[in-house]
Design a protein around this motif. Sequence first.
Motif, short mmCIF file in Angstrom:
data_model
loop_
_atom_site.label_atom_id
_atom_site.label_comp_id
_atom_site.label_asym_id
_atom_site.label_seq_id
_atom_site.Cartn_x
_atom_site.Cartn_y
_atom_site.Cartn_z
N GLY A 160 -26.28 24.53 -9.90
CA GLY A 160 -26.33 25.11 -8.48
C GLY A 160 -25.56 24.32 -7.39
O GLY A 160 -25.54 24.35 -6.14
N LYS A 161 -24.94 23.18 -7.96
CA LYS A 161 -24.14 22.13 -6.99
C LYS A 161 -22.63 21.99 -7.56
O LYS A 161 -22.60 21.86 -8.63
N ILE A 162 -21.83 21.99 -6.36
CA ILE A 162 -20.60 21.57 -6.78
C ILE A 162 -20.54 20.01 -7.10
O ILE A 162 -21.09 19.09 -6.49
N THR A 163 -19.62 19.80 -8.24
CA THR A 163 -19.80 18.35 -8.72
C THR A 163 -18.44 17.73 -8.55
O THR A 163 -17.42 18.32 -8.93
N HIS A 203 -15.53 19.73 -15.37
CA HIS A 203 -17.03 20.62 -15.16
C HIS A 203 -17.11 20.30 -13.67
O HIS A 203 -17.17 19.36 -12.99
N VAL A 204 -16.99 21.61 -12.68
CA VAL A 204 -16.92 21.55 -11.30
C VAL A 204 -18.14 22.09 -10.50
O VAL A 204 -18.24 21.82 -9.24
N TYR A 205 -18.75 22.86 -11.56
CA TYR A 205 -20.23 23.18 -10.73
C TYR A 205 -21.24 23.18 -11.77
O TYR A 205 -21.26 23.65 -12.99
N THR A 224 -24.43 29.26 -14.13
CA THR A 224 -25.10 27.90 -13.90
C THR A 224 -23.99 26.61 -14.03
O THR A 224 -24.26 25.80 -13.50
N ASP A 225 -23.07 27.16 -14.81
CA ASP A 225 -21.80 26.10 -14.87
C ASP A 225 -20.37 26.66 -14.80
O ASP A 225 -20.06 28.06 -15.08
N THR A 226 -19.58 25.98 -14.06
CA THR A 226 -18.06 26.31 -13.99
C THR A 226 -17.27 25.13 -14.29
O THR A 226 -17.61 24.21 -13.86
N SER A 249 -23.16 31.03 0.06
CA SER A 249 -22.03 30.86 -0.79
C SER A 249 -21.48 29.58 -0.33
O SER A 249 -21.46 29.07 0.76
N GLU A 250 -20.92 29.06 -1.38
CA GLU A 250 -20.22 27.68 -0.97
C GLU A 250 -18.67 27.97 -0.49
O GLU A 250 -17.85 27.15 -0.59
#
Length: 61
Positions: free
Chosen positions: A46-49, A41-43, A33-35, A14-15
């Motif tokens: 599978g990666k935090i952006t 757009h912060v996720y 897949t996206d948050t 977990s992040e």
Amino acid sequence: MNTDVRWTVHAADSESTQEYTPFEGFDMTAKVTDTFVRGHHVYADGKITGDPIGRYLKRGR
């Protein structure tokens, strides 16, 4: 959300800064897949952006 993926929850993956999850070991049949937070757009994939933009809100008593 990807409904074609199966995975098992592990706190170590977990992040989150919390070192536990009440869902440890649960088998899941879908994955986020996206948050977005307030339109940002912060996720993705599978990666935090980008940098954190939210703020911590203390729980009331």
